[in-house]
Design a protein around this motif. Structure first.
Motif, short mmCIF file in Angstrom:
data_model
loop_
_atom_site.label_atom_id
_atom_site.label_comp_id
_atom_site.label_asym_id
_atom_site.label_seq_id
_atom_site.Cartn_x
_atom_site.Cartn_y
_atom_site.Cartn_z
N ASN A 1 -36.38 18.51 -26.12
CA ASN A 1 -36.21 17.24 -26.06
C ASN A 1 -37.09 16.66 -25.27
OD1 ASN A 1 -33.90 16.19 -27.55
ND2 ASN A 1 -32.37 16.97 -26.51
N SER B 1 -40.67 14.33 -27.09
CA SER B 1 -40.52 12.79 -26.75
C SER B 1 -42.00 12.26 -26.54
CB SER B 1 -39.54 12.50 -25.51
OG SER B 1 -38.35 13.07 -25.99
N ARG C 1 -44.49 9.69 -24.52
CA ARG C 1 -44.19 9.13 -23.29
C ARG C 1 -45.74 8.79 -22.76
NH1 ARG C 1 -41.26 12.02 -20.81
NH2 ARG C 1 -40.49 13.15 -22.49
N ALA D 1 -45.56 15.39 -29.51
CA ALA D 1 -44.67 14.41 -29.48
C ALA D 1 -44.79 13.46 -30.83
CB ALA D 1 -45.31 13.34 -28.29
N ARG E 1 -33.76 10.25 -25.02
CA ARG E 1 -33.94 11.58 -25.83
C ARG E 1 -33.34 12.71 -24.78
NH1 ARG E 1 -37.84 12.65 -29.66
NH2 ARG E 1 -36.63 14.60 -29.92
N ASN F 1 -32.71 10.82 -19.07
CA ASN F 1 -33.52 9.47 -19.06
C ASN F 1 -32.26 8.32 -18.75
OD1 ASN F 1 -35.65 10.12 -20.17
ND2 ASN F 1 -35.01 10.32 -22.18
#
Length: 374
Positions: free
Chosen positions: A144, A148, A150, A163, A230, A234
């Motif tokens: 996860n 993601s 970023r 990603a 995600r 977070n």
């Protein structure tokens, strides 16, 4: 600040060593010290991840995690969990399981003269299921994160491409499921293949459930726009139900991290009291103190690659747990891999900050050295 944060841990360490001396003499003291070092080395990445989540929780839920959570960590995972495994695997009651743990066969044999397996043997035989469950939960956490997008990347040459492909819906579930099939098919023996699959799927489902509940109750603060999440890490300053599910997530995460330490402890001793003192009272307390230190110092904000390094360490630990289903992996390797990745991430962060003209690095390095050396 160091004494204030680590003072309780130092006190608990002295208390645990005194109890060990009364319980088993110098040998018990030595074993508790060894187990404490094992737990801290294996769980440093756990502390970093805990800090990334804890700093987004409200003060109330932070206190809950650092009080009730430590009780669960010390007594639940380091003492009760191994006994529960024996209860289930051997069909014994709580009292019988404890008696079995406290009265091992002579000369460290794997079974008693009547052929019944020892406490250590029963727990070791359950390792494939435990590793599959914990490995899949940690693998989902790693996937996860790595899938993601970023703004800041550490290993950009691999994180940015991952990603991009991570935009495919539920890719992490597909990858985790595929690895579970490979593990069960090639590493698990015929006797454990079905239980490995069931335990692995259970770990995957639990992560998805806790993650989904965390997102469900993750409401943006007034004046803020909701951001896509995600994973539970977070959540920002979670309160109420969001805080509860984030607390639940941290406890499951801590349990997943502790599997390898609990199983690895039996290579040193099978005495549940000594294991609880070393892994729980001393090891778990220091992990909590390191977590608080990282949050109070704002270390994760100042050293932005630490979170990346910790997640890569989680990925490595997940793979090691899955591989250990069929191949023995020395606990020293597990600990060194995590420390090496987080150390590399810290050094990269220091270099980044110095290039940006941040002069706080030397002070933090000296403070960390003080904590480690004492």
């Amino acid at each position: 600040m160091v004494l204030r944060i680590f003072g309780v841990s130092f006190f608990v360490t002295v208390l645990a060593l005194v109890i060990a001396a009364i319980y088993g003499g110098p040998e018990a003291v030595f074993l508790v010290a060894i187990l404490s070092i094992l737990e801290i080395s294996l769980s440093f990445d756990n502390a970093v991840i805990n800090a990334t989540v804890l700093q987004r929780m409200s003060e109330f839920w932070q206190k809950i995690f650092l009080t009730i959570g430590i009780v669960i960590a010390v007594f639940g995972m380091r003492l009760v969990f191994p006994l529960v495994i024996v209860w289930v695997a051997a069909g014994l009651g709580p009292v019988e399981a404890m008696n079995l743990a406290l009265n091992p066969p002579a000369d460290g044999a794997a079974a008693f003269p009547d052929g019944s397996p020892s406490y250590e043997t029963i727990l070791t035989d359950a390792h494939p299921q435990i590793a599959a469950f914990g490995g899949m939960f940690l693998l989902m956490l790693f996937l996860n994160f790595i899938f993601s997008s970023r703004e800041i990347t550490w290993l950009g040459w691999i994180e940015r491409p991952l990603a991009k492909i991570g935009k495919l819906d539920q890719l992490e579930v597909v990858v985790a499921g595929a690895l579970l099939l490979v593990t069960a098919g090639f590493l698990a023996d015929d006797e454990n293949r079905a239980t490995v699959m069931v335990a692995g799927v259970a770990g995957l489902i639990l992560y998805i459930a806790v993650n989904g509940l965390g997102e469900l109750f993750n409401l943006p603060e007034e004046g803020e726009e909701a951001e896509p999440s995600r994973g539970p890490s977070n959540l920002a300053k979670a309160t109420g139900k969001a805080g509860f599910f984030l607390f639940l997530y941290l406890e499951v995460l801590d349990a997943s991290f502790s599997f390898d330490g609990v199983i690895g402890a039996f290579a040193i001793t099978s005495d549940p009291i000594i294991i609880a003192l070393g892994l729980g009272f001393v090891g778990a307390m220091f992990v909590r103190s390191i977590t608080v230190f990282l949050v109070r110092k704002g270390t994760l904000s100042d050293y932005v690659y630490l979170e990346h390094g910790a997640h890569w360490a989680i990925g490595a630990l997940a793979v090691i747990l899955l591989v250990s289903i069929g191949v023995h992996v020395n606990e020293l390797i597990t600990g060194l891999v995590g420390i090496a990745l987080i150390g590399a991430a810290f050094i990269s962060s220091v270099i980044r900050n110095r290039k940006a003209g941040d002069g706080d690095d030397d002070a933090l390095v000296e403070e960390l050295r003080t904590v480690v050396v004492g």
